[in-house]
Design an enzyme around this catalytic site. Structure first.
Site, PDB file in Angstrom:
ATOM      1  CE  LYS A   1      -4.461   1.136   0.409  1.00 48.11           C
ATOM      2  NZ  LYS A   1      -5.695   0.408   0.115  1.00 48.11           N
TER       3      LYS A   1
ATOM      4  CG  ASP B   1      -7.344   3.543  -0.453  1.00 47.88           C
ATOM      5  OD1 ASP B   1      -7.852   2.426  -0.317  1.00 47.88           O
ATOM      6  OD2 ASP B   1      -7.348   4.390   0.463  1.00 47.88           O
TER       7      ASP B   1
HETATM    8  N1  LIG Z   1     -11.309   2.236  -4.260  1.00 42.68           N
HETATM    9  C1  LIG Z   1     -11.187   0.924  -4.051  1.00 42.68           C
HETATM   10  O1  LIG Z   1     -11.166   0.131  -4.992  1.00 42.68           O
HETATM   11  C2  LIG Z   1     -11.106   0.391  -2.669  1.00 42.68           C
HETATM   12  C3  LIG Z   1     -11.322   1.187  -1.564  1.00 42.68           C
HETATM   13  N2  LIG Z   1     -11.383   0.632  -0.331  1.00 42.68           N
HETATM   14  C4  LIG Z   1     -11.632   1.447   0.847  1.00 42.68           C
HETATM   15  O2  LIG Z   1     -12.902   2.075   0.722  1.00 42.68           O
HETATM   16  C5  LIG Z   1     -12.923   3.312   1.439  1.00 42.68           C
HETATM   17  C6  LIG Z   1     -13.382   4.423   0.527  1.00 42.68           C
HETATM   18  O3  LIG Z   1     -12.482   4.528  -0.569  1.00 42.68           O
HETATM   19  P1  LIG Z   1     -12.903   5.186  -1.956  1.00 42.68           P
HETATM   20  O4  LIG Z   1     -14.375   5.165  -2.112  1.00 42.68           O
HETATM   21  O5  LIG Z   1     -12.057   4.575  -2.992  1.00 42.68           O
HETATM   22  O6  LIG Z   1     -12.394   6.661  -1.749  1.00 42.68           O
HETATM   23  P2  LIG Z   1     -12.984   8.014  -2.337  1.00 42.68           P
HETATM   24  O7  LIG Z   1     -11.894   8.998  -2.222  1.00 42.68           O
HETATM   25  O8  LIG Z   1     -13.618   7.790  -3.656  1.00 42.68           O
HETATM   26  O9  LIG Z   1     -14.133   8.348  -1.306  1.00 42.68           O
HETATM   27  C7  LIG Z   1     -13.934   8.465   0.074  1.00 42.68           C
HETATM   28  C8  LIG Z   1     -15.232   8.927   0.660  1.00 42.68           C
HETATM   29  O10 LIG Z   1     -15.179   8.828   2.062  1.00 42.68           O
HETATM   30  C9  LIG Z   1     -15.628  10.054   2.601  1.00 42.68           C
HETATM   31  N3  LIG Z   1     -14.994  10.239   3.886  1.00 42.68           N
HETATM   32  C10 LIG Z   1     -13.689  10.349   4.156  1.00 42.68           C
HETATM   33  N4  LIG Z   1     -13.529  10.508   5.470  1.00 42.68           N
HETATM   34  C11 LIG Z   1     -14.764  10.456   6.003  1.00 42.68           C
HETATM   35  C12 LIG Z   1     -15.289  10.545   7.301  1.00 42.68           C
HETATM   36  N5  LIG Z   1     -14.480  10.736   8.344  1.00 42.68           N
HETATM   37  N6  LIG Z   1     -16.634  10.445   7.485  1.00 42.68           N
HETATM   38  C13 LIG Z   1     -17.464  10.257   6.441  1.00 42.68           C
HETATM   39  N7  LIG Z   1     -17.023  10.186   5.188  1.00 42.68           N
HETATM   40  C14 LIG Z   1     -15.710  10.284   4.984  1.00 42.68           C
HETATM   41  C15 LIG Z   1     -15.235  11.094   1.607  1.00 42.68           C
HETATM   42  O11 LIG Z   1     -16.028  12.263   1.741  1.00 42.68           O
HETATM   43  C16 LIG Z   1     -15.530  10.369   0.320  1.00 42.68           C
HETATM   44  O12 LIG Z   1     -16.892  10.477   0.012  1.00 42.68           O
HETATM   45  C17 LIG Z   1     -11.497   3.459   2.013  1.00 42.68           C
HETATM   46  O13 LIG Z   1     -11.484   2.908   3.304  1.00 42.68           O
HETATM   47  C18 LIG Z   1     -10.667   2.591   1.087  1.00 42.68           C
HETATM   48  O14 LIG Z   1      -9.483   2.157   1.703  1.00 42.68           O
HETATM   49  C19 LIG Z   1     -11.253  -0.721  -0.146  1.00 42.68           C
HETATM   50  C20 LIG Z   1     -11.040  -1.555  -1.199  1.00 42.68           C
HETATM   51  C21 LIG Z   1     -10.837  -1.043  -2.534  1.00 42.68           C
HETATM   52  O1  LIG Z   2      -6.964  -2.548  -6.698  1.00 37.43           O
HETATM   53  C1  LIG Z   2      -5.986  -2.523  -5.982  1.00 37.43           C
HETATM   54  O2  LIG Z   2      -4.885  -2.914  -6.297  1.00 37.43           O
HETATM   55  C2  LIG Z   2      -6.043  -1.941  -4.602  1.00 37.43           C
HETATM   56  C3  LIG Z   2      -7.343  -1.903  -3.927  1.00 37.43           C
HETATM   57  C4  LIG Z   2      -7.118  -1.453  -2.514  1.00 37.43           C
HETATM   58  O3  LIG Z   2      -6.352  -0.545  -2.261  1.00 37.43           O
HETATM   59  C5  LIG Z   2      -7.772  -2.145  -1.433  1.00 37.43           C
HETATM   60  O4  LIG Z   2      -8.214  -3.277  -1.633  1.00 37.43           O
HETATM   61  O5  LIG Z   2      -7.844  -1.588  -0.321  1.00 37.43           O
END
Ligand SMILES: NC(=O)C1=CN([C@@H]2O[C@H](COP(=O)(O)OP(=O)(O)OC[C@H]3O[C@@H](n4cnc5c(N)ncnc54)[C@H](O)[C@@H]3O)[C@@H](O)[C@H]2O)C=CC1
Ligand SMILES: O=C(O)CCC(=O)C(=O)O
Length: 445
Positions: free
Chosen positions: A126, A166
Site C-alpha cells: 500500500k 484508494d
Molecule cells: N477504491 C477501491 O477500490 C477500494 C477502496 N477501499 C476502501 O474504501 C474506502 C473508501 O475509498 P474510496 O471510495 O475509494 O475513496 P474516495 O476517495 O472515492 O471516497 C472516500 C469517501 O469517504 C468520505 N470520507 C472520508 N472521510 C470520512 C469521514 N471521516 N466520514 C465520512 N465520510 C468520509 C469522503 O467524503 C468520500 O466520500 C477506504 O477505506 C478505502 O481504503 C477498499 C477496497 C478497494
Molecule cells: O486494486 C488494488 O490494487 C487496490 C485496492 C485497494 O487498495 C484495497 O483493496 O484496499
C-alpha cells in the site's frame, strides 16, 4: 489472545511505536490465529508471524510540487511493500492529509490477507501521501502526481509492485501517474498500475468492483439466513467510489438505500438515493454532498452528526477507518440491524465488531467484503498480460464468482476452526494459512 501470539504481538507493537492503526490491525488478526498455531507448530518455528509483521521494504520519499500560483509545497510519499509470498505487491495509493506510516502499514497489512483470499497471484502492499487533493485544480493534481511518480517509478513494475487507487486516487490520478511512468521509462507497461481508463488498458467493472463486491458478499451472508437484499433498508457511509457503487448494486437487488455521508455530514432520502444524481455531483462536478439535498426533492442534509443515527436493516460502511464505534454499533443494533459488510478498510472499531458479534448481526470484515476491487485489479492485470479486453458481463461474472468463493471460504474456514458464522475468524485464518504456507515453502527470506 493465545499467550504465544501475545508475546509476538507485544514485540511488534514495541517495534512500531505510535502506529495505532497498524497495532489495531495486527491485534485483530492475531486474536483469530490461536487455533491455527495449535494445528501448525511449524508456523511458530518458522517465525512466520514475526516475518509477516515486518514489511519486506518501506519507502518514504519527498514529493515537491508547485501550486497554480507558483508557490512550492513539499509532501511526503510512502510505499510499503509488505509481502510478496503470493505475487507482486498489490494495493492502492491514498492521498489524504491523515496519511502517515501507521495508516499505510495498517492498510498494507490488511491487503496481504485480502489479496490471499481472492485466490489471485498477488502479494500485499500500500502507499500514498499526506497530500490533500481537496480544492486543487486538475493542473495541480497533475503536477503532484508527476512528482510522486518521479520517485515511485524506480520501485514498481508489472512483476514487482502494482499500485492502484484508494481514497483521493481515482481514474484521473491513475492517468497522470501512468503518463509519467511511461514518459520516464519509455515503456508502455500496461500492467504497472490498475484502475486505468478503459481505452488505455483498463478493465471494465474495475470502477464498480469494490462497491458491487461488497454487496455481493453481503447478499451471500444474508442468504445464509434465508434472507436477501430485496426489501432491506440500507444505510451507507461515504459518497466516494466504493459508496456510490455499493448503493447502485444494493438498489439493483431491491433494497432502498436511505442515507450516505461525507466527512462533513450526511443525506437522508427516504425514497431511495438517486444514484445518477449522486454520481454526477461527486464524480463529475466534484461538489459536496449538500448539493444533493438542494437538487433532490424530499431529501435532507444533516450537517455534522453521524449517519449511523439513521436506522437500517443493513449497514455498509464505505468511508474510512474507525468511522463506526461501539456506541454507533449499539444504536444500529437497537434500531433493527441484521447485517454489516465493510466496503471500507477497518471502518468498525474493535468494540463495534464485538457489539455486532454479540448481537448475532452478520458481520463481513473489509478484508473479505471489499476484496472485489483488488480482485478485479488482478483481472485487469490478466487482460493486460494477454493483450485482451473482456466484456462487462464476463468480467462481472468473474467478480461475482470470486466474491461468492471468498464468502464460502470464510464460512467454511470459520466452521473448520470452531467458530461457525464468524467471518472475521474465517477471513483471518483463510488468508493467513495461504500466505504462511507459501512463506515456509520459499525458505527464510
Ligand atoms: N477504491 C477501491 O477500490 C477500494 C477502496 N477501499 C476502501 O474504501 C474506502 C473508501 O475509498 P474510496 O471510495 O475509494 O475513496 P474516495 O476517495 O472515492 O471516497 C472516500 C469517501 O469517504 C468520505 N470520507 C472520508 N472521510 C470520512 C469521514 N471521516 N466520514 C465520512 N465520510 C468520509 C469522503 O467524503 C468520500 O466520500 C477506504 O477505506 C478505502 O481504503 C477498499 C477496497 C478497494
Ligand atoms: O486494486 C488494488 O490494487 C487496490 C485496492 C485497494 O487498495 C484495497 O483493496 O484496499
Amino acid at each position: 489472545m493465545d499467550s504465544r501470539l501475545e508475546a509476538v504481538r507485544n514485540t511488534v507493537l514495541a517495534r512500531n511505536p505510535g502506529e495505532k492503526e497498524f497495532h489495531q490491525a495486527v491485534t485483530e488478526v492475531f486474536e483469530s490465529l490461536g487455533p491455527v498455531h495449535d494445528r501448525h507448530p511449524e508456523f511458530l518455528e518458522g517465525a512466520v508471524l514475526e516475518r509477516l509483521c515486518e514489511p519486506e521494504r518501506q519507502i518514504i520519499f519527498r514529493v515537491p510540487w508547485t501550486d497554480d500560483s507558483g508557490c512550492v509545497h513539499v509532501n511526503r510519499g510512502f510505499r510499503v511493500e509488505f509481502n510478496s509470498a503470493l505475487g507482486p505487491y498489490k494495493g492502492g495509493l491514498r492521498f489524504h492529509p491523515s496519511v502517515y506510516l501507521g495508516i499505510v502499514k495498517f492498510l498494507g497489512f490488511e491487503q496481504i490477507f485480502k489479496n490471499a483470499l481472492t485466490g489471485m497471484p498477488i502479494g500485499g502492499g500500500k502507499g500514498g501521501s499526506d497530500f490533500d487533493p481537496r480544492g486543487r485544480s486538475d493542473a495541480e493534481i497533475m503536477r503532484f502526481c508527476q512528482s510522486f511518480m518521479t520517485e515511485l517509478y524506480r520501485h514498481i513494475g508489472e512483476y514487482t509492485d502494482v499500485p492502484a487507487g484508494d481514497i483521493g486516487v481515482g481514474g484521473r490520478e491513475i492517468g497522470f501517474l501512468f503518463g509519467q511512468y511511461k514518459r520516464i521509462t519509455n515503456r508502455y507497461e500496461s500492467g504497472v498500475l490498475t484502475g486505468k481508463g478503459i481505452s488505455w488498458g483498463g478493465s471494465l467493472v474495475r470502477p464498480e468492483a469494490t462497491g458491487y463486491g461488497t454487496v455481493i458478499f453481503a447478499q451471500e451472508m444474508l442468504k445464509s439466513r434465508g434472507a436477501s437484499f430485496d426489501g432491506q433498508r440500507v444505510v451507507v457511509s461515504g459518497s466516494g467510489n466504493v459508496a456510490i457503487n455499493a448503493i447502485a448494486k444494493a438498489q439493483s437487488l431491491g433494497a432502498t438505500v436511505v442515507a450516505c455521508s461525507d466527512s462533513a455530514g450526511y443525506i437522508v432520502d427516504e425514497a431511495g438515493i438517486d444514484v445518477e444524481l449522486l454520481r454526477r455531483i461527486k464524480e463529475v462536478e466534484r461538489a459536496r454532498l449538500t448539493e444533493y439535498a438542494l437538487r433532490r426533492p424530499g431529501s435532507s442534509y444533516v450537517a455534522g452528526g453521524s449517519v449511523w443515527d439513521v436506522n437500517g436493516t443493513v449497514a455498509l460502511p464505505c468511508a474510512t477507518q474507525n468511522e463506526l464505534d461501539g456506541d454507533a454499533a449499539a444504536k444500529l443494533v437497537s434500531n433493527g440491524l441484521i447485517a454489516v459488510a465493510e466496503g471500507a478498510n477497518m471502518p468498525s472499531t474493535r468494540s463495534a465488531v464485538a457489539v455486532f458479534q454479540e448481537a448475532g448481526v452478520l458481520f463481513g470484515p473489509g478484508k473479505a467484503a471489499n476484496a472485489g476491487g483488488v480482485a478485479t485489479s488482478a483481472l485487469e492485470m490478466q487482460q493486460n498480460a494477454s493483450r485482451d479486453s473482456w466484456s462487462f458481463e464476463h468480467t462481472e461474472q468473474r467478480l461475482t464468482e470470486i466474491m461468492v468463493g471468498i464468502h464460502d471460504r470464510c464460512a467454511a474456514t470459520a466452521e473448520e476452526y470452531g467458530s461457525p458464522g464468524n467471518y472475521v475468524v474465517g477471513a483471518n485464518i483463510g488468508g493467513f494459512v495461504k500466505v504462511a504456507d507459501a512463506m515456509l515453502a520459499q525458505g527464510l527470506i
